[in-house]
Structure formats: C-alpha cells, structure tokens
Design a protein around this motif. Structure first.
Motif, PDB file in Angstrom:
ATOM      1  N   THR A  80      30.689  37.661  29.961  1.00 30.11           N
ATOM      2  CA  THR A  80      31.889  37.476  30.275  1.00 30.11           C
ATOM      3  C   THR A  80      32.972  36.776  29.409  1.00 30.11           C
ATOM      4  OG1 THR A  80      31.737  35.435  31.429  1.00 30.11           O
ATOM      5  CG2 THR A  80      31.697  37.439  32.636  1.00 30.11           C
ATOM      6  N   ILE A  81      33.986  37.603  28.736  1.00 34.60           N
ATOM      7  CA  ILE A  81      34.824  37.073  27.733  1.00 34.60           C
ATOM      8  C   ILE A  81      35.784  36.120  28.257  1.00 34.60           C
ATOM      9  CG2 ILE A  81      36.318  37.757  25.670  1.00 34.60           C
ATOM     10  CD1 ILE A  81      33.374  38.154  25.281  1.00 34.60           C
ATOM     11  N   ILE A  82      36.609  36.719  29.344  1.00 39.17           N
ATOM     12  CA  ILE A  82      37.862  36.455  29.949  1.00 39.17           C
ATOM     13  C   ILE A  82      37.557  35.945  31.385  1.00 39.17           C
ATOM     14  CG2 ILE A  82      40.211  36.755  30.632  1.00 39.17           C
ATOM     15  CD1 ILE A  82      40.382  38.771  28.087  1.00 39.17           C
ATOM     16  N   PRO A  83      37.827  35.063  31.906  1.00 42.08           N
ATOM     17  CA  PRO A  83      37.871  34.679  33.352  1.00 42.08           C
ATOM     18  C   PRO A  83      38.715  35.610  34.188  1.00 42.08           C
ATOM     19  CG  PRO A  83      38.821  32.895  32.304  1.00 42.08           C
ATOM     20  CD  PRO A  83      38.563  33.790  31.444  1.00 42.08           C
ATOM     21  N   ILE A  84      38.313  36.105  35.291  1.00 41.67           N
ATOM     22  CA  ILE A  84      38.993  36.854  36.196  1.00 41.67           C
ATOM     23  C   ILE A  84      39.873  36.393  37.165  1.00 41.67           C
ATOM     24  CG2 ILE A  84      37.246  37.164  38.057  1.00 41.67           C
ATOM     25  CD1 ILE A  84      37.570  40.176  37.686  1.00 41.67           C
ATOM     26  N   THR A  85      41.152  36.812  37.166  1.00 41.09           N
ATOM     27  CA  THR A  85      42.128  36.147  37.975  1.00 41.09           C
ATOM     28  C   THR A  85      42.627  37.221  38.898  1.00 41.09           C
ATOM     29  OG1 THR A  85      43.817  36.705  36.450  1.00 41.09           O
ATOM     30  CG2 THR A  85      42.651  34.805  36.103  1.00 41.09           C
ATOM     31  N   GLU A  86      43.293  36.757  40.169  1.00 40.51           N
ATOM     32  CA  GLU A  86      44.028  37.897  40.902  1.00 40.51           C
ATOM     33  C   GLU A  86      44.865  38.705  40.366  1.00 40.51           C
ATOM     34  OE1 GLU A  86      45.648  35.749  44.181  1.00 40.51           O
ATOM     35  OE2 GLU A  86      43.823  34.446  44.660  1.00 40.51           O
ATOM     36  N   ASP A  87      45.553  38.164  39.340  1.00 43.26           N
ATOM     37  CA  ASP A  87      46.530  39.068  38.558  1.00 43.26           C
ATOM     38  C   ASP A  87      45.882  40.126  37.890  1.00 43.26           C
ATOM     39  OD1 ASP A  87      48.882  37.627  39.392  1.00 43.26           O
ATOM     40  OD2 ASP A  87      48.789  36.418  37.425  1.00 43.26           O
ATOM     41  N   ILE A  88      44.618  39.798  37.098  1.00 41.60           N
ATOM     42  CA  ILE A  88      43.977  41.042  36.707  1.00 41.60           C
ATOM     43  C   ILE A  88      43.259  41.953  37.775  1.00 41.60           C
ATOM     44  CG2 ILE A  88      41.733  41.217  35.310  1.00 41.60           C
ATOM     45  CD1 ILE A  88      42.261  38.816  33.675  1.00 41.60           C
ATOM     46  N   VAL A  89      42.941  41.408  38.821  1.00 43.58           N
ATOM     47  CA  VAL A  89      42.272  42.467  39.877  1.00 43.58           C
ATOM     48  C   VAL A  89      43.434  43.280  40.426  1.00 43.58           C
ATOM     49  CG1 VAL A  89      41.438  42.401  42.247  1.00 43.58           C
ATOM     50  CG2 VAL A  89      40.689  40.605  40.499  1.00 43.58           C
ATOM     51  N   ARG A  90      44.655  42.759  40.634  1.00 44.96           N
ATOM     52  CA  ARG A  90      45.622  43.660  40.808  1.00 44.96           C
ATOM     53  C   ARG A  90      46.153  44.731  39.853  1.00 44.96           C
ATOM     54  NH1 ARG A  90      48.010  38.880  43.358  1.00 44.96           N
ATOM     55  NH2 ARG A  90      49.101  38.730  41.474  1.00 44.96           N
ATOM     56  N   HIS A  91      46.185  44.293  38.912  1.00 45.88           N
ATOM     57  CA  HIS A  91      46.746  44.837  37.587  1.00 45.88           C
ATOM     58  C   HIS A  91      45.843  46.208  37.240  1.00 45.88           C
ATOM     59  CE1 HIS A  91      49.012  46.006  34.301  1.00 45.88           C
ATOM     60  NE2 HIS A  91      47.922  46.200  33.288  1.00 45.88           N
ATOM     61  N   HIS A  92      44.644  46.002  37.415  1.00 49.77           N
ATOM     62  CA  HIS A  92      43.511  46.978  37.105  1.00 49.77           C
ATOM     63  C   HIS A  92      42.985  47.697  38.259  1.00 49.77           C
ATOM     64  CE1 HIS A  92      43.784  46.251  32.663  1.00 49.77           C
ATOM     65  NE2 HIS A  92      43.727  44.784  33.075  1.00 49.77           N
ATOM     66  N   ASP A  93      43.529  47.218  39.385  1.00 52.87           N
ATOM     67  CA  ASP A  93      42.861  47.858  40.613  1.00 52.87           C
ATOM     68  C   ASP A  93      41.268  47.606  40.736  1.00 52.87           C
ATOM     69  OD1 ASP A  93      45.276  48.357  41.558  1.00 52.87           O
ATOM     70  OD2 ASP A  93      45.344  50.446  40.438  1.00 52.87           O
ATOM     71  N   LEU A  94      40.892  46.565  40.559  1.00 50.29           N
ATOM     72  CA  LEU A  94      39.318  46.154  40.491  1.00 50.29           C
ATOM     73  C   LEU A  94      38.750  46.289  42.030  1.00 50.29           C
ATOM     74  CD1 LEU A  94      38.990  43.527  37.866  1.00 50.29           C
ATOM     75  CD2 LEU A  94      38.719  45.908  37.572  1.00 50.29           C
ATOM     76  N   THR A  95      37.684  46.923  42.192  1.00 49.45           N
ATOM     77  CA  THR A  95      37.186  47.155  43.481  1.00 49.45           C
ATOM     78  C   THR A  95      36.139  46.025  43.910  1.00 49.45           C
ATOM     79  OG1 THR A  95      35.176  48.468  42.699  1.00 49.45           O
ATOM     80  CG2 THR A  95      37.253  49.632  43.303  1.00 49.45           C
ATOM     81  N   ASP A  96      35.501  45.896  45.035  1.00 48.73           N
ATOM     82  CA  ASP A  96      34.884  45.016  45.451  1.00 48.73           C
ATOM     83  C   ASP A  96      33.263  45.168  44.793  1.00 48.73           C
ATOM     84  OD1 ASP A  96      36.293  44.006  47.292  1.00 48.73           O
ATOM     85  OD2 ASP A  96      35.569  45.257  48.890  1.00 48.73           O
ATOM     86  N   VAL A  97      33.091  46.257  44.278  1.00 47.98           N
ATOM     87  CA  VAL A  97      31.695  46.570  43.362  1.00 47.98           C
ATOM     88  C   VAL A  97      31.984  46.137  41.955  1.00 47.98           C
ATOM     89  CG1 VAL A  97      30.408  48.158  42.464  1.00 47.98           C
ATOM     90  CG2 VAL A  97      31.311  48.655  44.719  1.00 47.98           C
ATOM     91  N   ASP A  98      33.162  46.264  41.761  1.00 45.49           N
ATOM     92  CA  ASP A  98      33.401  45.430  40.277  1.00 45.49           C
ATOM     93  C   ASP A  98      33.473  43.961  40.309  1.00 45.49           C
ATOM     94  OD1 ASP A  98      34.294  48.022  39.265  1.00 45.49           O
ATOM     95  OD2 ASP A  98      36.220  48.083  39.443  1.00 45.49           O
TER      96      ASP A  98
END
Length: 152
Positions: free
Chosen positions: A6-24
């Motif tokens: 992991t390079i960047i910690p994941i945030t809620e903004d990243i999740v919303r912006h890139h439409d990350l799924t539960d699998v992701d």
C-alpha cells in the motif's frame, strides 16, 4: 513473487471518487508487504478473476504498487521520490510565475531601465527638448507677409 504494497491510505473520499467495491476494500485490507499476489488471491475467498481485477484496479488508482517480497525500503524510497518530484513541480511553477511577473514589471515600466538608454537616443531627445524650449519662448505674432491675395 511480487507483493503488493500500500502506498496511500484509503479514505472515504477515495472510495466514493473511484467507486471501490467491497471486494476492493477486502483485497486492500489483505495487502501487506509479506503476502504475495498468489497468497492474497487464495486467502480472500473471492473468485480469482475478481480478486486479480481488484488488485489491478487498486494499482491503476495508485493505492498499491508491486515490489519484490519484503521490500519496505523500496516502497519508502518510491514514496519519498514521488513527494520530492511533487515539491519540485510546485517550486518550478512558482519560479516561472515570479519570472513572468518580473518580465511584466520590466516591460510595463521602462523607467526602471533608465540607465541603459544609448547615447544616440539621448542626444536626439535632448535636441528635441532644446527645439521645444526655443520655440515655446517665442511670442505669437501675425505674419508680416501680405495676405491680401485679391490685390494682386
């Protein structure tokens, strides 16, 4: 043999912006610098195609990079290099802006360069000033010539 790191910690903004799924998100949680890609795919209990596509998606977003197993130092160097390059970009932008500003100041106010006027131009301007002073001191007089054209 390569481990996603992991390079960047994941945030809620990243999740919303890139439409990350539960699998992701599940794959992201399994990533550490000790597990290889093959081990993550086996441990996530998802179909291999979905697990691999999630890993590729995380890599495309820039959240994950791949290094040889146990390469924490390489990750830190990569992060430091990207931060350094970003700082250089910002500094270069400010330098260009300052140079543009100084150029505009010099072009807009030629009086700043007063000491750099060539001698030929100075003598020409001084001659013009002398002529102006000579002619402005004279009185306005009527013409002494005969203006009666009908008398001829």
């Amino acid at each position: 043999d390569y481990c996603p790191v992991t390079i960047i910690p994941i945030t809620e903004d990243i999740v919303r912006h890139h439409d990350l799924t539960d699998v992701d998100m599940h794959i992201y949680d399994l990533i550490d610098e000790k597990r290889t890609v093959e081990r993550i795919v086996r441990e996530c209990l998802e179909p291999p195609f979905e697990a691999l596509s999630s890993i590729v998606r995380l890599m495309d977003i820039g959240l994950v990079e791949f290094f040889p197993e146990g390469a924490k130092d390489m990750r830190d160097i990569s992060i430091a290099r990207s931060l350094f390059l970003n700082k250089i970009k910002h500094v270069a932008l400010y330098v260009v802006l300052i140079l543009c500003f100084l150029t505009l100041i010099l072009a807009g106010h030629p009086r700043i360069t007063k000491g750099f006027i060539p001698r030929e131009i100075k003598t020409y301007v001084d001659d013009q000033r002398a002529d102006l002073a000579r002619f402005s001191g004279k009185k306005k007089e009527l013409s002494a010539t005969d203006t009666n054209n009908y008398a001829h």
